[in-house]
Design a protein around this motif. Structure first.
Motif, PDB file in Angstrom:
ATOM      1  N   GLY A   1       0.815  -1.215   0.000  1.00 45.65           N
ATOM      2  CA  GLY A   1       0.000   0.000   0.000  1.00 45.65           C
ATOM      3  C   GLY A   1       0.843   1.256   0.000  1.00 45.65           C
ATOM      4  N   ALA A   2       1.952   1.233   0.748  1.00 42.47           N
ATOM      5  CA  ALA A   2       2.826   2.404   0.782  1.00 42.47           C
ATOM      6  C   ALA A   2       3.479   2.653  -0.571  1.00 42.47           C
ATOM      7  CB  ALA A   2       3.896   2.213   1.861  1.00 42.47           C
ATOM      8  N   VAL A   3       3.978   1.581  -1.219  1.00 40.98           N
ATOM      9  CA  VAL A   3       4.600   1.722  -2.538  1.00 40.98           C
ATOM     10  C   VAL A   3       3.576   2.202  -3.560  1.00 40.98           C
ATOM     11  CG1 VAL A   3       5.766   0.501  -4.409  1.00 40.98           C
ATOM     12  CG2 VAL A   3       6.371  -0.003  -2.034  1.00 40.98           C
ATOM     13  N   LEU A   4       2.355   1.634  -3.513  1.00 39.42           N
ATOM     14  CA  LEU A   4       1.297   2.031  -4.450  1.00 39.42           C
ATOM     15  C   LEU A   4       0.926   3.502  -4.262  1.00 39.42           C
ATOM     16  CD1 LEU A   4      -0.762   1.266  -6.616  1.00 39.42           C
ATOM     17  CD2 LEU A   4      -2.304   0.521  -4.791  1.00 39.42           C
ATOM     18  N   THR A   5       0.832   3.947  -3.012  1.00 40.89           N
ATOM     19  CA  THR A   5       0.518   5.352  -2.739  1.00 40.89           C
ATOM     20  C   THR A   5       1.600   6.272  -3.288  1.00 40.89           C
ATOM     21  OG1 THR A   5      -0.659   4.715  -0.719  1.00 40.89           O
ATOM     22  CG2 THR A   5      -0.013   7.016  -0.922  1.00 40.89           C
TER      23      THR A   5
ATOM     24  N   PHE B 202      -5.930  12.897  -6.581  1.00 40.05           N
ATOM     25  CA  PHE B 202      -5.740  11.985  -5.444  1.00 40.05           C
ATOM     26  C   PHE B 202      -6.402  12.609  -4.214  1.00 40.05           C
ATOM     27  CE2 PHE B 202      -2.289   8.935  -3.576  1.00 40.05           C
ATOM     28  CZ  PHE B 202      -3.301   8.026  -3.284  1.00 40.05           C
ATOM     29  N   SER B 203      -7.642  13.066  -4.364  1.00 42.39           N
ATOM     30  CA  SER B 203      -8.330  13.785  -3.290  1.00 42.39           C
ATOM     31  C   SER B 203      -8.632  12.899  -2.087  1.00 42.39           C
ATOM     32  CB  SER B 203      -9.636  14.384  -3.817  1.00 42.39           C
ATOM     33  OG  SER B 203     -10.482  13.369  -4.322  1.00 42.39           O
TER      34      SER B 203
ATOM     35  N   PHE C  99       3.363  10.031  -7.578  1.00 42.00           N
ATOM     36  CA  PHE C  99       4.376  10.386  -8.573  1.00 42.00           C
ATOM     37  C   PHE C  99       3.755  10.644  -9.944  1.00 42.00           C
ATOM     38  CE2 PHE C  99       7.771   9.579 -11.618  1.00 42.00           C
ATOM     39  CZ  PHE C  99       8.817  10.294 -11.069  1.00 42.00           C
ATOM     40  N   PHE C 100       2.737   9.864 -10.292  1.00 44.13           N
ATOM     41  CA  PHE C 100       2.160   9.965 -11.633  1.00 44.13           C
ATOM     42  C   PHE C 100       0.953  10.897 -11.700  1.00 44.13           C
ATOM     43  CE2 PHE C 100       4.452   5.889 -11.965  1.00 44.13           C
ATOM     44  CZ  PHE C 100       5.174   6.149 -13.110  1.00 44.13           C
TER      45      PHE C 100
END
Length: 690
Positions: free
Chosen positions: A47-51, A64-65, A56-57
């Motif tokens: 989850g941290a990597v995905l966030t 990303f509200s 980044f993108f």
């Protein structure tokens, strides 16, 4: 930018999210087996990597509200994992393979090194990233809230200028509100991450001390073995927790430091902006070569310098090739365009209203120079909607180099209807009873009402006000003139499309009256004509429901639009009379000589385009002269000139007098409602009425 997600994936996500949140809380009190804990720790890292990748993108923060809510959820999840792993470490002296491998792989099984690495991670997260992101969120929230009024006014100005439509204006207002809410939420959500870092330090010491006591007292371990075992497990647990926390903090910082919407994500922006200047790459490479020559390690310095110089050469070549391609494409496009049949449809469109300004008056529109004319136009449209009951179409404001520098022109459907001259940096003083003659300035006439006035410099403003003058600035003069033009020409401005919009608005509230009237009894064009008749005499059509009901009552008896207009005026008698009454509710009026009134009735002739007067020109001239004398007498007494006559006489006589006596109000006897005290102050008797 909206992202489309398959509906099947979203079918039950709300239920899963609710159950997941409850499960996070349950984890704090229910022991978990090591195998399940390994899976949950892996999910935390995932989850941290995905966030981080989502941050980044992003092209703009509002994509990303959900991040503030996600921060709270992820922080709560990490704390639950910390509690679960602490329970396993203290009870079993083990906490699953993930934590064990982190302790062995990341820090090489050395508790001292692990403790130092853990402290560094916490310091980096807490002091550097989280503290900075929190400050950026706080400032962004404050600035976003402070800028909201200005952004709203800018939207109104763009809407008024026709740059955007109503739907786009609503979308931009919604986005401004979302930005304020987002940065406000991020300001609070950053506190979660900071609190998580503090909790990690506290949990670390609790686990080491508690583990040491549990190992020595409960498990009979020697104190060096207990200290080594539990410190290693605790450090591994802390790293497993803090690395995802560091990723989340970095993601938060990336989102809140995005300066605004962009057509590219962060990676594309970085590469485009950092590599946009080949000279910068050449100079940086030269500096590295110089450092290598001065004694620093040559291999890494020369390697990186070579890469930078090579990249600069390639970028310069690419730019030259792109410029050549663009030039060739532009020439081909121009050639192809020249061969196409000429499309002149865009030239056929005529704006409803235009305001053209000379170049010296452009500052009145430019907000950067303090100009607020666009905001005033927005207020004028609202004022007209409230007073006359219809929506003024978009007023195009543009400069015209063919005008004199201080000149302005108001156009209606491409034709000039009014104009004047303004001195943008001066004030207009008027109504001083001759006292303004002593004040230095440029004599002129107030453009809206033709009053004697004088342009004066700001230094004489106070002197003019003491002399009893009304002093206004140039934008106010122009706004007043524009307002009067709109009121005078409202009957021409009102289009059939405007009428349709107004009728549809009534249909939503009172569908029965609209369905009965349009189109069975009257078509849209006939309704427009009646509304134009009312606006021509500045009668508000705001109470459109009453107007349509009155037309529905009388239209079955005949389609004479003049007579229908009179019926509507009778229904609106109270609001028509209201501005004419004094404080004592007395209405001073003029009346016509009965012989003259009968003569007018006998001269009314019907036609396909409505009725008209066929009076002898001399008789008509005498009548207007007699009216002028009586009107002047009333105005000298400070009274509003009002003439009362028969309904059929009223509308035909109005057409004759509206140009020569625009200040004269004509009422029919049927419009004198009970409760109004009528006082006859004069009778109009032409010298050659017979």
């Amino acid at each position: 930018m909206a992202v489309t997600v398959p509906k099947r994936l979203l079918a039950h996500t709300d239920i899963l999210a609710a159950l997941g949140l409850v499960g996070i809380v349950v984890m704090m009190v229910i022991p978990l087996p090591p195998g399940l804990l390994d899976i949950l720790i892996t999910l935390n890292i995932t989850g941290a990597v995905l966030t981080l990748m989502m941050s980044f993108f992003l092209k703009e923060p509002l994509e990303f509200s959900v991040l503030p809510s996600l921060l709270l959820t992820m922080t709560l999840f990490r704390l639950s994992l910390n509690i679960s792993t602490t329970r396993l470490i203290l009870l079993n002296g083990a906490a699953g393979q993930v934590i064990q491998q982190f302790g062995q792989f990341v820090i090489g099984g050395n508790p001292v090194v692990g403790f130092i690495v853990f402290v560094i991670l916490v310091v980096v997260q807490f002091i550097v990233i989280t503290k900075g992101a929190e400050r950026v969120s706080e400032v962004a929230a404050r600035f976003t809230l402070d800028a909201m009024p200005g952004k709203q006014m800018a939207i109104d100005a763009d809407l008024n200028a026709g740059i955007i439509n109503d739907e786009q204006a609503r979308e931009r207002r919604r986005k401004i509100q979302q930005e304020a809410d987002f940065y406000g939420s991020m300001d609070g959500a950053s506190k979660f991450v900071k609190g998580d870092a503090i909790a990690a330090i506290i949990i670390l010491f609790i686990n080491i001390i508690g583990g040491f006591i549990a190992g020595v007292v409960l498990r009979g371990m020697s104190w060096p073995d207990a200290l080594h075992t539990y410190t290693l497990l605790t450090i591994g647990d802390g790293l497993v927790s803090q690395i995802p926390a560091l990723l989340i903090s970095t993601a938060t910082g990336l989102v809140v430091t995005r300066a605004g919407a962009s057509e590219a994500n962060l990676g594309q922006d970085l590469s485009r902006q950092l590599l946009s200047a080949p000279k910068a790459l050449f100079i940086t490479g030269a500096v590295l070569i110089l450092l290598a020559l001065l004694g620093l390690p040559k291999f890494p310095m020369l390697l990186v310098a070579s890469v930078l110089i090579l990249a600069g050469v390639l970028i310069r070549r690419t730019k030259k090739a792109e410029v050549g391609q663009e030039s060739a494409a532009a020439r081909e496009s121009a050639l192809a365009e020249s061969k196409k049949p000429e499309n002149v449809l865009g030239l056929l469109q005529v704006d409803h209203m235009e305001l053209e300004l000379g170049y010296a008056l452009i500052s009145l529109v430019d907000s950067q120079q303090g100009g607020d004319l666009l905001d005033r136009v927005v207020l004028i449209r609202r004022q007209i909607a409230g007073e006359l009951g219809f929506i003024v179409p978009i007023i195009r404001i543009r400069d015209n180099m063919n005008l004199q520098p201080n000149q302005y022109v108001i156009k209606l459907r491409g034709a000039e209807v009014a104009g004047g001259e303004l001195l943008a940096d001066q004030y207009l003083a008027m109504g001083g009873g001759g006292k303004e003659d002593k004040i230095p300035g440029t004599p002129t006439k107030e453009p809206a009402f033709g009053l004697e006035a004088k342009w004066i410099h700001a230094m004489y403003r106070e002197q003019a006000e003491i002399a009893g003058c009304t002093v206004v600035d140039a934008p106010t003069v122009l706004a007043t003139h524009l307002t009067e033009v709109i009121k005078n020409e409202a009957w021409e401005i009102l289009s059939r499309q405007d009428v349709k919009t107004l009728v549809e608005n009534v249909r939503r509230q009172s569908p029965a009256v609209v369905e009965e009237l349009v189109p069975d009894l009257l078509n849209l064009g006939q309704v427009q004509k009646i509304l134009s008749n009312l606006l021509r005499e500045r009668v508000s059509i705001r109470d459109l429901a009453t107007i349509l009901e009155t037309l529905a009552d009388h239209a079955p008896a005949g389609k004479d639009l003049d007579k229908l207009t009179e019926h509507v005026r009778q229904a609106l008698a109270r609001p028509i009379l209201q501005p004419l009454l004094g404080k004592d509710k007395v209405l001073p009026v003029l009346t016509l000589d009965p012989k003259v009134e009968q003569q007018i009735l006998d001269s009314i002739q019907p036609s396909d385009y409505g009725s008209y007067l066929s009076l002898d020109p001399q008789v008509l001239q005498d009548l207007i002269q007699a009216l002028s004398r009586e009107v002047e007498k009333m105005m000298l007494k400070g009274q509003s000139p009002v003439l009362v006559c028969a309904a059929l006489v009223r509308i035909n006589l109005r057409r004759v007098t509206e140009r020569q006596l625009p200040q004269l109000t004509l009422l029919s006897y049927n419009e004198l409602v009970p409760g109004v005290q009528v006082q006859a102050v004069g009778m109009v008797v032409p010298g050659h009425a017979g």
